[in-house]
Design an enzyme around this catalytic site. Structure first.
Site, PDB file in Angstrom:
ATOM      1  N   ARG A   1      41.905  30.527 -84.227  1.00 10.65           N
ATOM      2  CA  ARG A   1      40.678  30.160 -84.956  1.00 10.65           C
ATOM      3  C   ARG A   1      39.762  29.334 -84.054  1.00 10.65           C
ATOM      4  O   ARG A   1      38.541  29.489 -84.090  1.00 10.65           O
ATOM      5  CB  ARG A   1      41.009  29.396 -86.230  1.00 10.65           C
ATOM      6  CG  ARG A   1      41.700  30.239 -87.294  1.00 10.65           C
ATOM      7  CD  ARG A   1      41.924  29.461 -88.572  1.00 10.65           C
ATOM      8  NE  ARG A   1      40.660  29.134 -89.236  1.00 10.65           N
ATOM      9  CZ  ARG A   1      40.539  28.261 -90.238  1.00 10.65           C
ATOM     10  NH1 ARG A   1      41.608  27.603 -90.668  1.00 10.65           N
ATOM     11  NH2 ARG A   1      39.374  28.031 -90.789  1.00 10.65           N
TER      12      ARG A   1
ATOM     13  N   CYS B   1      39.493  19.827 -88.581  1.00  9.81           N
ATOM     14  CA  CYS B   1      40.299  21.030 -88.834  1.00  9.81           C
ATOM     15  C   CYS B   1      39.415  22.014 -89.574  1.00  9.81           C
ATOM     16  O   CYS B   1      38.242  22.157 -89.258  1.00  9.81           O
ATOM     17  CB  CYS B   1      41.559  20.665 -89.630  1.00  9.81           C
ATOM     18  SG  CYS B   1      41.220  19.849 -91.214  1.00  9.81           S
TER      19      CYS B   1
END
Length: 276
Positions: free
Chosen positions: A172, A231
Site C-alpha cells: 500500500r 497509517c
C-alpha cells in the site's frame, strides 16, 4: 510503567484488591462487528467498547476514523467505569490495533495508567464470561494533549524535517494496491515501517531491544530526530506509536492518516519503493 501487560500479569491484577478496569475492543477492518464475539465470551468483568462508534468520530473530511469528540469519549469511558486514577487494561482479539487505539486515546486525553494486553484475548488462558457487567460510573474527565498529535500539514513538515513512518503494508505504501482509499501511495518523504513487523508470530510485541534496533535501522535517533506515524485511518498507527514507546521513543500520531491525506486531491502523493 510499561505500556503493555502479559496475560498472567493481567490475571493476577484482576484477582487483587484493586482490580483494573478491563475494556474489550475487539474489531476488524471491514469485518463483522465485535459485539457478538464479546457476548459469546470475554474476560470476566470486561466492558465492550465499539471502535467505530465510540473510539472514532463520523467519517468525513477528517478521514475514516477521525478522533472522537473528547467529551463524548469521556462519557464512554465513565460508563465503562474508568476513574481518573484507576488502572485500565485494554484488549482486542489479538491483532492489537484496536486495543492500541483505545490506549492512545486514553493516554492522549490524560489518563496515566493504561496498558494493552500483549497478544490480546488469544493470549488469555483463564475462564471467559458471558455476563455483561454494569460498572459504577467513573469520574475520568479527558484533558486532550498529553501525547503529540499531527495534522496533515504537520505530517508533511515532519516528513521533510524529521522522520515520518508509514505503518501500512509495504504494497500500500508503494501504491501497488489500494483496497480502501481513493488512491495508493504515500506521503512524500515518509518511510515504510509496516506495523506487522512490530510483533512475532504469536501476535505479541517484540522485545524492547529488538524494537529499538528495528526503528534505529529505519532512521530513528533518540532525542535528536522527531518521529511521527500514520497509517490508513489512525488505528494501526496507534499500534506503531505503542511499539515505539516500548522501544523508548516518543512519537506523534497523524490521526487522519492516509484516508484524510488521500481524500484531499491537493495533497501530493508519492509512489514506489522506500528511498532508504
Amino acid at each position: 510503567m510499561k505500556p503493555i501487560i502479559s496475560a498472567s500479569e493481567c490475571m493476577s491484577e484482576s484477582a487483587g484488591p484493586r482490580p483494573p478496569v478491563l475494556l474489550d475492543v475487539r474489531w476488524q477492518l471491514g469485518g463483522p462487528h465485535g459485539r457478538p464475539d464479546y457476548e459469546a465470551g470475554h474476560i470476566p468483568g470486561a466492558v465492550f467498547v465499539d471502535l467505530d462508534a465510540e473510539l472514532a468520530g463520523p467519517a468525513g473530511s477528517g478521514g475514516r476514523h477521525p478522533l472522537p469528540d473528547p467529551a463524548e469519549f469521556g462519557a464512554v469511558m465513565r460508563r465503562a467505569g474508568v476513574d481518573r486514577d484507576s488502572a485500565v487494561i485494554v484488549y482486542d482479539g489479538g491483532q492489537g490495533w484496536a486495543a492500541s487505539r483505545a490506549w492512545w486515546l486514553l493516554r492522549w486525553t490524560g489518563h496515566r495508567d493504561v496498558r494493552v494486553l500483549d497478544g490480546g484475548l488469544a493470549a488469555w488462558t483463564g475462564e471467559l464470561s458471558k455476563e455483561t457487567p454494569v460498572p459504577a460510573e467513573g469520574d475520568f474527565v479527558p484533558e486532550p494533549g498529553a501525547l503529540p498529535l499531527l495534522d496533515a500539514d504537520g505530517a508533511a513538515a515532519l516528513a521533510r524535517s524529521g522522520l515520518l513512518f508509514d505503518a501500512r503494508a509495504a504494497e500500500r505504501y508503494r501504491g501497488d494496491v489500494e483496497p480502501i482509499d481513493r488512491v495508493g501511495g504515500h506521503i512524500p518523504g515518509a518511510v515504510s515501517a509496516p506495523t506487522a513487523e512490530n510483533v512475532g508470530p504469536d501476535g505479541r510485541f517484540l522485545a524492547a531491544d529488538a524494537l529499538a534496533a528495528r526503528f534505529a535501522g529505519l532512521g530513528a535517533e533518540r532525542d535528536t530526530v522527531d518521529v511521527g506515524v500514520y497509517c490508513g485511518s489512525g488505528v494501526s498507527g496507534a499500534h506503531e506509536v505503542l511499539a515505539l514507546e516500548i522501544a523508548g521513543y516518543r512519537a506523534a500520531l497523524y490521526a487522519g492518516s492516509w484516508s484524510q491525506w488521500s481524500g484531499d486531491e491537493s495533497r501530493p502523493v508519492a509512489t514506489g519503493p522506500d528511498p532508504q
